[in-house]
Design an enzyme around this catalytic site. Sequence first.
Site, PDB file in Angstrom:
ATOM      1  N   SER A 183       0.827  -1.211   0.000  1.00 23.45           N
ATOM      2  CA  SER A 183       0.000   0.000   0.000  1.00 23.45           C
ATOM      3  C   SER A 183       0.865   1.266   0.000  1.00 23.45           C
ATOM      4  O   SER A 183       1.665   1.465  -0.903  1.00 23.45           O
ATOM      5  CB  SER A 183      -0.939  -0.073   1.213  1.00 23.45           C
ATOM      6  OG  SER A 183      -1.913   0.923   1.152  1.00 23.45           O
ATOM      7  N   ASP A 353      -9.637  -5.533  -4.315  1.00 23.67           N
ATOM      8  CA  ASP A 353      -8.970  -4.483  -3.542  1.00 23.67           C
ATOM      9  C   ASP A 353      -9.508  -3.128  -3.976  1.00 23.67           C
ATOM     10  O   ASP A 353      -9.305  -2.703  -5.102  1.00 23.67           O
ATOM     11  CB  ASP A 353      -7.463  -4.567  -3.785  1.00 23.67           C
ATOM     12  CG  ASP A 353      -6.655  -3.704  -2.838  1.00 23.67           C
ATOM     13  OD1 ASP A 353      -7.198  -2.702  -2.335  1.00 23.67           O
ATOM     14  OD2 ASP A 353      -5.482  -4.031  -2.620  1.00 23.67           O
ATOM     15  N   HIS A 386      -7.542  -5.638   0.100  1.00 28.26           N
ATOM     16  CA  HIS A 386      -6.349  -4.938   0.601  1.00 28.26           C
ATOM     17  C   HIS A 386      -5.649  -5.626   1.775  1.00 28.26           C
ATOM     18  O   HIS A 386      -4.423  -5.725   1.795  1.00 28.26           O
ATOM     19  CB  HIS A 386      -6.747  -3.516   0.999  1.00 28.26           C
ATOM     20  CG  HIS A 386      -5.651  -2.515   0.872  1.00 28.26           C
ATOM     21  ND1 HIS A 386      -5.085  -2.183  -0.341  1.00 28.26           N
ATOM     22  CD2 HIS A 386      -4.992  -1.785   1.794  1.00 28.26           C
ATOM     23  CE1 HIS A 386      -4.148  -1.274  -0.148  1.00 28.26           C
ATOM     24  NE2 HIS A 386      -4.070  -1.014   1.134  1.00 28.26           N
TER      25      HIS A 386
END
Length: 411
Positions: A183, A353, A386
């Site tokens: 991320s 995601d 995620h």
Amino acid sequence: MAPSGSTGLLLWVLIFFALSITPLEARGPLGWLAGKPPQRTAAAGICASSVHIYGYKCEEHDVVTQDGYILNMQRIPEGRAGAGDMSKKQPVLIQHGILVDGMSWLLNPADQNLPLILADQGFDVWMGNTRGTRFSRRHKYLNPHQPAFWNWTWDELVSFDLPAMFDHIHGLTGQKIHYLGHSLGTLIGFASFSEKGLVDKLRSAAMLSPIAYLSHMTTVIGDIAARSFLAEATAILGVAEFNPKSGLVGGFIKAICHQAGVDCYDLIAVITGKNCCLNASTIDLFLANEPQSTSTKNMIHLSQTVRDKELRKYNYGSGDRNMKHYGQALPPAYNISAIPHDLPIFFSYGGLDCLADVTDVKYLLDQFKFHDKDKMDVQFIKEYAHADFIMGVTAKDVVYNQVATFFKRQS
Ligand SMILES: *[C@@H]1O[C@H](CO)[C@@H](O)[C@H](O)[C@H]1NC(C)=O
Ligand SMILES: *[C@@H]1O[C@H](CO)[C@@H](O)[C@H](O)[C@H]1NC(C)=O
Ligand SMILES: *[C@@H]1O[C@H](CO)[C@@H](O)[C@H](O)[C@H]1NC(C)=O
């Protein structure tokens, strides 16, 4: 519709919030705001609370950035099989994402945790904790109660935090580093490598849930964006610490749900997509230890990234003010295509995601179209969202082993 800066900020709050609570049906959407008793106290540090308990060696390190922040790092120098030849070991730096710290990699049973898996595979494993997170709230002259302590964005993670960590690892080991980001950890990696600052100390990079462009994560929030009260975000929170656990931010989230007439609970499912493979016990542990603070300015910078579809340094909000800071009216851009084409790089992204949205990841991959083909691996995991990349019970088989194999190929 392009969301305003403060809308973007809200977006991030909501998304993280949603990410945090998705599996906790029983607790209700605002469960972590109510404060849970910590199940694994981290007071003694991440090694003591989350690595030694699994029977691994672990060292705490502090590194000082050029702008005075004191960052805490952990090193797991060897796996359960012992050290082997330390002089041949290759270091891996594992860099967490926004609103969490290094501990988020250590919440599953031992054999499912990325740092321990890499240590068992023979790597010298290092974990970063960026400024503002629990163990990196120190500075040579400032303290976290001062606004100046929070006067930074991810630009400073690129300019100061990553270089301090790289220098420390490289200085101690004399080895080039494999970088692994998740991320925001990928965003600062991309930005840094595009400026070529660290590439002489870099062996390869693995980017999980890669983000650099964020303009497609706005769908549902578009509605909420229309509601002008969101402009209050910056005014309420000020230029200071952004602590998602504080009553201020918590109350703010509740207010949004209320004012927007949105059932936060439905919102969650729509925003995050569904993490396929999280363990309920792990989530409890996660909520007891995360989320972590960042700076409000960093959240604003991220929302600018959402809005602008471009990767630029922090925008001070007017041509004049940017001129003062950068000598040009627009903030300087980061040029992802300038990442050296022979850098071995591994991408892994998930079909569900909603932060690293598939459309945005494809746009990102497009910036790599001139990358050496044999230096680039791209993995798509249809059912992953995620958080599966950090804590998924299947991540070892689906992602981590592939990363380890990729790193070994770059020896
Ligand atoms: C979930 O976590 C608990 C506690 O660490 C563990 O006992 C259990 O085996 C885990 N479940 C799976 C499917 O990994
Ligand atoms: C933050 O840093 C900028 C320079 O980058 C400076 O102009 C400003 O006064 C600082 N604000 C605080 C609260 O320290
Ligand atoms: C970005 O970098 C690539 C590769 O070095 C170069 O061809 C391109 O012109 C750069 N783009 C900008 C906008 O500077």
